[in-house]
Design a protein around this motif. Structure first.
Motif, PDB file in Angstrom:
ATOM      1  N   GLY A 183       0.843  -1.202  -0.068  1.00  0.00           N
ATOM      2  CA  GLY A 183      -0.029  -0.152   0.006  1.00  0.00           C
ATOM      3  C   GLY A 183       0.822   1.246   0.135  1.00  0.00           C
ATOM      4  N   LEU A 184       2.173   1.230   0.065  1.00  0.00           N
ATOM      5  CA  LEU A 184       2.947   2.368   0.018  1.00  0.00           C
ATOM      6  C   LEU A 184       3.590   2.674  -1.483  1.00  0.00           C
ATOM      7  CD1 LEU A 184       4.124   4.707   1.444  1.00  0.00           C
ATOM      8  CD2 LEU A 184       6.309   3.144   2.075  1.00  0.00           C
ATOM      9  N   ASP A 185       3.064   3.363  -2.235  1.00  0.00           N
ATOM     10  CA  ASP A 185       3.375   3.702  -3.338  1.00  0.00           C
ATOM     11  C   ASP A 185       4.417   4.730  -3.506  1.00  0.00           C
ATOM     12  OD1 ASP A 185       3.568   3.498  -6.111  1.00  0.00           O
ATOM     13  OD2 ASP A 185       2.104   5.312  -6.514  1.00  0.00           O
ATOM     14  N   ALA A 186       5.548   4.645  -2.764  1.00  0.00           N
ATOM     15  CA  ALA A 186       6.751   5.655  -2.982  1.00  0.00           C
ATOM     16  C   ALA A 186       7.793   4.804  -1.902  1.00  0.00           C
ATOM     17  CB  ALA A 186       6.425   6.846  -2.247  1.00  0.00           C
ATOM     18  N   PHE A 187       9.139   5.667  -2.150  1.00  0.00           N
ATOM     19  CA  PHE A 187      10.255   5.214  -1.579  1.00  0.00           C
ATOM     20  C   PHE A 187      10.773   3.703  -1.832  1.00  0.00           C
ATOM     21  CE2 PHE A 187       8.055   8.344   1.082  1.00  0.00           C
ATOM     22  CZ  PHE A 187       8.693   9.424   0.741  1.00  0.00           C
ATOM     23  N   HIS A 188      10.381   3.224  -2.873  1.00  0.00           N
ATOM     24  CA  HIS A 188      10.854   1.867  -3.402  1.00  0.00           C
ATOM     25  C   HIS A 188      12.248   2.122  -3.986  1.00  0.00           C
ATOM     26  CE1 HIS A 188       6.736  -0.049  -3.678  1.00  0.00           C
ATOM     27  NE2 HIS A 188       6.947   0.907  -2.834  1.00  0.00           N
ATOM     28  N   ASN A 189      13.188   1.075  -3.871  1.00  0.00           N
ATOM     29  CA  ASN A 189      14.236   1.073  -4.546  1.00  0.00           C
ATOM     30  C   ASN A 189      14.363  -0.007  -5.728  1.00  0.00           C
ATOM     31  OD1 ASN A 189      15.717   2.979  -3.146  1.00  0.00           O
ATOM     32  ND2 ASN A 189      16.415   1.717  -1.562  1.00  0.00           N
ATOM     33  N   VAL A 202       1.689  13.708  -8.684  1.00  0.00           N
ATOM     34  CA  VAL A 202       1.896  13.725  -7.364  1.00  0.00           C
ATOM     35  C   VAL A 202       3.118  13.552  -6.751  1.00  0.00           C
ATOM     36  CG1 VAL A 202       2.335  11.066  -7.617  1.00  0.00           C
ATOM     37  CG2 VAL A 202       1.096  11.949  -5.414  1.00  0.00           C
ATOM     38  N   VAL A 203       3.282  13.995  -5.412  1.00  0.00           N
ATOM     39  CA  VAL A 203       4.486  14.187  -4.783  1.00  0.00           C
ATOM     40  C   VAL A 203       4.248  13.310  -3.171  1.00  0.00           C
ATOM     41  CG1 VAL A 203       3.957  16.469  -3.869  1.00  0.00           C
ATOM     42  CG2 VAL A 203       6.307  15.531  -3.893  1.00  0.00           C
ATOM     43  N   HIS A 204       5.343  12.560  -2.870  1.00  0.00           N
ATOM     44  CA  HIS A 204       5.222  12.090  -1.553  1.00  0.00           C
ATOM     45  C   HIS A 204       6.409  12.582  -0.813  1.00  0.00           C
ATOM     46  CE1 HIS A 204       2.865   8.645  -2.776  1.00  0.00           C
ATOM     47  NE2 HIS A 204       3.166   8.641  -3.888  1.00  0.00           N
ATOM     48  N   VAL A 205       5.988  13.193   0.430  1.00  0.00           N
ATOM     49  CA  VAL A 205       6.975  13.893   1.243  1.00  0.00           C
ATOM     50  C   VAL A 205       7.090  13.471   2.523  1.00  0.00           C
ATOM     51  CG1 VAL A 205       7.699  16.061   2.286  1.00  0.00           C
ATOM     52  CG2 VAL A 205       6.382  16.074   0.058  1.00  0.00           C
ATOM     53  N   CYS A 206       8.319  12.963   3.020  1.00  0.00           N
ATOM     54  CA  CYS A 206       8.436  12.263   4.234  1.00  0.00           C
ATOM     55  C   CYS A 206       9.474  12.935   5.306  1.00  0.00           C
ATOM     56  CB  CYS A 206       8.912  10.733   4.154  1.00  0.00           C
ATOM     57  SG  CYS A 206       9.240   9.892   5.895  1.00  0.00           S
ATOM     58  N   VAL A 207       9.033  13.733   6.389  1.00  0.00           N
ATOM     59  CA  VAL A 207       9.859  14.049   7.348  1.00  0.00           C
ATOM     60  C   VAL A 207      10.525  13.097   8.391  1.00  0.00           C
ATOM     61  CG1 VAL A 207       9.915  15.933   8.985  1.00  0.00           C
ATOM     62  CG2 VAL A 207       8.736  16.386   7.056  1.00  0.00           C
ATOM     63  N   GLN A 233      -2.407  16.926  -4.285  1.00  0.00           N
ATOM     64  CA  GLN A 233      -1.626  15.901  -4.848  1.00  0.00           C
ATOM     65  C   GLN A 233      -0.371  15.404  -4.096  1.00  0.00           C
ATOM     66  OE1 GLN A 233      -0.983  18.637  -8.156  1.00  0.00           O
ATOM     67  NE2 GLN A 233      -1.762  17.017  -9.672  1.00  0.00           N
ATOM     68  N   VAL A 234      -0.371  16.019  -2.747  1.00  0.00           N
ATOM     69  CA  VAL A 234       0.642  15.867  -1.856  1.00  0.00           C
ATOM     70  C   VAL A 234       0.235  14.771  -0.721  1.00  0.00           C
ATOM     71  CG1 VAL A 234       2.051  16.881   0.147  1.00  0.00           C
ATOM     72  CG2 VAL A 234       1.300  18.086  -1.891  1.00  0.00           C
ATOM     73  N   HIS A 235       1.153  13.685  -0.666  1.00  0.00           N
ATOM     74  CA  HIS A 235       1.016  12.620   0.285  1.00  0.00           C
ATOM     75  C   HIS A 235       2.045  12.866   1.270  1.00  0.00           C
ATOM     76  CE1 HIS A 235      -1.794  10.014  -2.138  1.00  0.00           C
ATOM     77  NE2 HIS A 235      -1.132  10.618  -2.938  1.00  0.00           N
ATOM     78  N   PHE A 236       1.801  12.831   2.744  1.00  0.00           N
ATOM     79  CA  PHE A 236       2.546  13.445   3.613  1.00  0.00           C
ATOM     80  C   PHE A 236       2.937  12.233   4.598  1.00  0.00           C
ATOM     81  CE2 PHE A 236       3.921  15.727   7.712  1.00  0.00           C
ATOM     82  CZ  PHE A 236       4.936  16.253   7.187  1.00  0.00           C
ATOM     83  N   TYR A 237       4.150  12.122   4.786  1.00  0.00           N
ATOM     84  CA  TYR A 237       4.728  11.218   6.059  1.00  0.00           C
ATOM     85  C   TYR A 237       5.605  11.481   6.733  1.00  0.00           C
ATOM     86  CZ  TYR A 237       3.256   8.419   1.511  1.00  0.00           C
ATOM     87  OH  TYR A 237       2.749   8.041   0.566  1.00  0.00           O
ATOM     88  N   GLU A 277       1.575   7.523   7.294  1.00  0.00           N
ATOM     89  CA  GLU A 277       0.962   8.314   6.358  1.00  0.00           C
ATOM     90  C   GLU A 277      -0.281   9.106   6.954  1.00  0.00           C
ATOM     91  OE1 GLU A 277      -0.857   8.420   1.815  1.00  0.00           O
ATOM     92  OE2 GLU A 277      -0.447   6.353   2.645  1.00  0.00           O
ATOM     93  N   HIS A 278       0.083  10.436   6.980  1.00  0.00           N
ATOM     94  CA  HIS A 278      -1.014  11.155   7.737  1.00  0.00           C
ATOM     95  C   HIS A 278      -2.321  11.659   6.650  1.00  0.00           C
ATOM     96  CE1 HIS A 278       1.534  11.696  11.288  1.00  0.00           C
ATOM     97  NE2 HIS A 278       2.450  11.715  10.365  1.00  0.00           N
TER      98      HIS A 278
END
Length: 287
Positions: A117-123, A158-163, A213-217, A234-235
């Motif tokens: 279910g996480l569509d980001a930060f894959h290698n 889309v943009v995925h942002v993780c702090v 369009q922002v997904h925030f983590y 994911e918030h």
């Protein structure tokens, strides 16, 4: 000439036993303050057995090595040397115990994995996306700044942002809407004049992202969580009146993932090993 410690007392054992007897007599109703006095007296008498720093080091380092063996490690400690003090010995002992505890936490850490279910930060980074990493210095009310890592993965739509928490300032998961608003308005919103937002949305020249369009983590790494668990959230946020807001509390804060992608785990600010402490896992635990 070997310098004796000023606390050395050849009669330390007699002092210890006398304090121990007085303490035992108080167990059935002694005043707490008086009992603490006798406990302190026992500690002082125990420490008085060491004639030199070298004697104290041999005892305390032996305790640390025994603790390591019980937990399946071989521990080697560099001596503080002839100019070392009791405080130096205490410091290296504390470093050794910290290293053992840290190694235990590492061994119990779940293996990194991209959760369902996480569509980001894959290698490797998915085709058509660009990932960037930068330090974000966020000014606090006190005037000081706290530093975080911001990992952003950009696509056209889309943009995925993780702090990532680095141990300074507020834990980002507790202030997700506030953090997301600051990052969005300063880096991603379309109304900024200079080129980024973001590269005119990856040179599609769209000029920034809409809030939807922002997904925030947020990510609290393993080494920084007080219970030795990492937290990737994911918030659930929505845009209203010029800023992000948390969704209705009845819907929950968002989604917490059970595993963390290697791309984020690699950002964990693992502490460096202290000098003079050498720890090896043997797997031979003792009772």
């Amino acid at each position: 000439m070997i310098k004796e410690l000023p606390t050395y007392d050849p009669s330390w054992a007699e002092r210890f036993e006398a304090a121990h007897r007085r303490f035992d007599l108080m167990k059935l109703g002694g005043a707490p303050d008086a009992m603490r006095v006798e406990v302190d007296a026992m500690h002082q008498a125990h420490d008085a057995q060491f004639r030199t720093v070298s004697d104290y080091e041999a005892f305390l380092f032996g305790e640390a090595k025994a603790e390591a063996r019980v937990r399946g490690y071989e521990l080697k400690l560099r001596s503080v040397g002839p100019s070392g003090t009791r405080e130096d010995v205490n410091g290296r002992y504390a470093d050794a115990i910290e290293a053992i505890d840290r190694a235990e936490r590492v061994r119990s850490r779940p293996p990194p994995a991209c959760p369902a279910g996480l569509d980001a930060f894959h290698n490797p980074v998915a085709p058509g996306r660009m990932r960037r990493l930068e330090r974000w210095h966020r000014r606090r009310i006190s005037g000081r700044s706290a530093t975080y890592l911001v990992a952003a993965e950009h696509a056209v739509e889309v943009v995925h942002v993780c702090v990532v928490h680095l141990g300074e300032g507020a834990v980002p998961s507790n202030f997700a809407a506030e953090f997301a608003t600051e990052i969005y308005t300063s880096q991603l919103a379309p109304n900024r004049a200079e080129t980024p937002p973001w590269w005119k949305r990856l040179l599609g020249q769209g000029g920034g992202y809409r809030p939807d369009q922002v997904h925030f983590y947020t990510y609290v790494p393993w080494y920084l969580h007080p219970l030795g668990h990492e937290q990737l959230w994911e918030h659930r946020l929505f845009w209203r009146r010029g800023g992000f807001r948390e969704e209705d509390w009845r819907g929950g804060l968002g989604r917490r993932f059970e595993t963390v992608p290697p791309a984020l785990v690699d950002l964990d600010p693992a502490p460096s090993h202290k000098s003079g402490v050498f720890l090896t896992w043997t797997g031979q635990q003792t009772d």
